[in-house]
Design a protein around this motif. Structure first.
Motif, PDB file in Angstrom:
ATOM      1  N   PHE A   1       0.708  -1.212  -0.209  1.00  0.00           N
ATOM      2  CA  PHE A   1       0.095  -0.070  -0.040  1.00  0.00           C
ATOM      3  C   PHE A   1       0.883   1.393  -0.014  1.00  0.00           C
ATOM      4  CE2 PHE A   1      -1.518   3.627   2.622  1.00  0.00           C
ATOM      5  CZ  PHE A   1      -2.686   3.955   1.793  1.00  0.00           C
ATOM      6  N   ASN A   2       1.872   1.372   0.948  1.00  0.00           N
ATOM      7  CA  ASN A   2       2.750   2.528   1.035  1.00  0.00           C
ATOM      8  C   ASN A   2       3.536   2.648  -0.483  1.00  0.00           C
ATOM      9  OD1 ASN A   2       2.129   2.707   3.587  1.00  0.00           O
ATOM     10  ND2 ASN A   2       3.818   1.794   4.210  1.00  0.00           N
ATOM     11  N   LEU A   3       4.001   1.695  -0.927  1.00  0.00           N
ATOM     12  CA  LEU A   3       4.514   1.756  -2.428  1.00  0.00           C
ATOM     13  C   LEU A   3       3.491   2.273  -3.233  1.00  0.00           C
ATOM     14  CD1 LEU A   3       6.786   1.472  -4.282  1.00  0.00           C
ATOM     15  CD2 LEU A   3       5.833  -0.822  -4.681  1.00  0.00           C
ATOM     16  N   GLY A   4       2.272   1.815  -3.108  1.00  0.00           N
ATOM     17  CA  GLY A   4       1.175   2.391  -4.310  1.00  0.00           C
ATOM     18  C   GLY A   4       0.818   3.837  -4.036  1.00  0.00           C
ATOM     19  N   PHE A   5       0.807   4.017  -2.732  1.00  0.00           N
ATOM     20  CA  PHE A   5       0.389   5.310  -2.191  1.00  0.00           C
ATOM     21  C   PHE A   5       1.518   6.478  -3.046  1.00  0.00           C
ATOM     22  CE2 PHE A   5       0.864   9.061   0.611  1.00  0.00           C
ATOM     23  CZ  PHE A   5      -0.250   9.643   0.730  1.00  0.00           C
ATOM     24  N   LEU A   6       2.831   6.051  -2.645  1.00  0.00           N
ATOM     25  CA  LEU A   6       3.776   6.922  -3.195  1.00  0.00           C
ATOM     26  C   LEU A   6       3.858   7.154  -4.739  1.00  0.00           C
ATOM     27  CD1 LEU A   6       6.657   5.752  -0.790  1.00  0.00           C
ATOM     28  CD2 LEU A   6       5.725   8.014  -0.887  1.00  0.00           C
ATOM     29  N   LEU A   7       3.764   6.019  -5.599  1.00  0.00           N
ATOM     30  CA  LEU A   7       3.647   5.739  -6.768  1.00  0.00           C
ATOM     31  C   LEU A   7       2.449   6.569  -7.440  1.00  0.00           C
ATOM     32  CD1 LEU A   7       4.524   2.039  -7.186  1.00  0.00           C
ATOM     33  CD2 LEU A   7       5.916   3.962  -8.146  1.00  0.00           C
TER      34      LEU A   7
ATOM     35  N   VAL B   1      -1.329   1.048  -9.623  1.00  0.00           N
ATOM     36  CA  VAL B   1      -2.324   0.064  -9.688  1.00  0.00           C
ATOM     37  C   VAL B   1      -1.976  -1.221  -9.285  1.00  0.00           C
ATOM     38  CG1 VAL B   1      -3.787  -1.080 -11.367  1.00  0.00           C
ATOM     39  CG2 VAL B   1      -4.050   1.325 -11.092  1.00  0.00           C
ATOM     40  N   ASP B   2      -0.675  -1.637  -9.860  1.00  0.00           N
ATOM     41  CA  ASP B   2      -0.226  -2.951  -9.470  1.00  0.00           C
ATOM     42  C   ASP B   2       0.162  -3.108  -8.158  1.00  0.00           C
ATOM     43  OD1 ASP B   2      -0.257  -3.753 -12.381  1.00  0.00           O
ATOM     44  OD2 ASP B   2       1.891  -3.121 -12.758  1.00  0.00           O
ATOM     45  N   ALA B   3       0.662  -2.096  -7.709  1.00  0.00           N
ATOM     46  CA  ALA B   3       1.168  -2.104  -5.819  1.00  0.00           C
ATOM     47  C   ALA B   3      -0.131  -2.189  -5.160  1.00  0.00           C
ATOM     48  CB  ALA B   3       1.990  -1.122  -5.636  1.00  0.00           C
ATOM     49  N   PHE B   4      -1.180  -1.473  -5.578  1.00  0.00           N
ATOM     50  CA  PHE B   4      -2.329  -1.612  -4.865  1.00  0.00           C
ATOM     51  C   PHE B   4      -2.968  -2.911  -4.846  1.00  0.00           C
ATOM     52  CE2 PHE B   4      -2.602   3.168  -5.203  1.00  0.00           C
ATOM     53  CZ  PHE B   4      -2.214   3.538  -3.698  1.00  0.00           C
TER      54      PHE B   4
ATOM     55  N   ALA C   1      -6.298   0.340   0.925  1.00  0.00           N
ATOM     56  CA  ALA C   1      -5.692  -0.145  -0.507  1.00  0.00           C
ATOM     57  C   ALA C   1      -6.748   0.069  -1.571  1.00  0.00           C
ATOM     58  CB  ALA C   1      -5.039  -1.278  -0.260  1.00  0.00           C
ATOM     59  N   TRP C   2      -7.954  -0.490  -1.107  1.00  0.00           N
ATOM     60  CA  TRP C   2      -9.082  -0.422  -2.243  1.00  0.00           C
ATOM     61  C   TRP C   2      -9.348   0.975  -2.704  1.00  0.00           C
ATOM     62  CZ3 TRP C   2     -10.455  -4.739  -4.642  1.00  0.00           C
ATOM     63  CH2 TRP C   2     -10.280  -5.912  -4.297  1.00  0.00           C
ATOM     64  N   TYR C   3      -9.255   1.854  -1.703  1.00  0.00           N
ATOM     65  CA  TYR C   3      -9.509   3.162  -1.895  1.00  0.00           C
ATOM     66  C   TYR C   3      -8.435   3.832  -2.949  1.00  0.00           C
ATOM     67  CZ  TYR C   3     -10.021   8.191  -1.274  1.00  0.00           C
ATOM     68  OH  TYR C   3     -10.398   9.615  -1.282  1.00  0.00           O
ATOM     69  N   GLY C   4      -7.069   3.383  -2.435  1.00  0.00           N
ATOM     70  CA  GLY C   4      -5.971   3.928  -3.370  1.00  0.00           C
ATOM     71  C   GLY C   4      -6.040   3.466  -4.624  1.00  0.00           C
ATOM     72  N   LEU C   5      -6.425   1.887  -4.958  1.00  0.00           N
ATOM     73  CA  LEU C   5      -6.842   1.315  -6.113  1.00  0.00           C
ATOM     74  C   LEU C   5      -7.574   2.016  -6.914  1.00  0.00           C
ATOM     75  CD1 LEU C   5      -6.084  -0.988  -7.879  1.00  0.00           C
ATOM     76  CD2 LEU C   5      -7.782  -2.301  -6.802  1.00  0.00           C
TER      77      LEU C   5
END
Length: 187
Positions: free
Chosen positions: A76-82, A92-95, A108-112
């Motif tokens: 999630f943290n990686l996805g948030f930063l990306l 999207v891949d990280a989430f 994570a669903w929200y970030g996605l």
């Protein structure tokens, strides 16, 4: 210096608001233990706080590469930063990795959902945001974006249903959605 003492030193610097000093300690730890999950995660966080997103992303990537199964939160943290850096496909891949590891990780669903919306993938975003609102029913943020996505997908009745739902606990957000979408909840 032993690992535990370096961790203690870094925590002390963080408690005193000295992120740069803590970052140096995490760097010392990584020089000795290059795959140390605690040091990678912590230095990534500190670097993000210091506004050095590229370096934070680098550490977050190193963390999930070294320990892919450790934590959905790492992904999630990686996805948030990306996502914040505009690297939407990788976000999207990280989430996706985060929700694959913990299907109940609502953020994570929200970030996605947000990353998919930014890519124009509204139908997929609707699915992710629906899952987010199931897991976090009293947070207006997922509902807000879900209503907008439903309206964009030409499903005004679904958007109206969400607006009516929000009127029960977040009337200001519901009113904002009515203004932005032109959809009145009562219609």
């Amino acid at each position: 210096m032993p690992h535990w003492l370096l961790r203690l030193r870094a925590m002390g610097w963080l408690l005193m608001g000295r992120q740069e000093a803590a970052e140096r300690v995490f760097g010392d730890m990584l020089a000795r233990w290059p795959r140390d999950a605690y040091a990678l995660a912590s230095r990534s966080f500190v670097r993000a706080q210091l506004g050095r997103r590229g370096e934070a992303i680098e550490d977050a990537r190193r963390l999930v590469d070294a320990h892919p199964q450790r934590s959905a939160g790492d992904w999630f943290n990686l996805g948030f930063l990306l996502e914040a850096d505009g690297q939407l496909g990788e976000a999207v891949d990280a989430f996706g990795q985060a929700v694959a590891r913990d299907a109940k990780l609502d953020r994570a669903w929200y970030g996605l959902g947000l990353a998919l919306l930014r890519q124009g993938r509204r139908e997929e975003a609707v699915q992710a945001l629906q899952r987010n609102t199931e897991l976090q029913p009293m947070s207006p943020y997922g509902w807000y974006h879900l209503a907008r996505a439903q309206a964009d997908c030409q499903r005004p009745e679904e958007a109206r249903r969400i607006i009516r739902h929000l009127q029960g606990f977040e009337p200001r957000i519901a009113a904002q959605l009515e203004r932005e979408t032109g959809l009145a909840a009562a219609s």
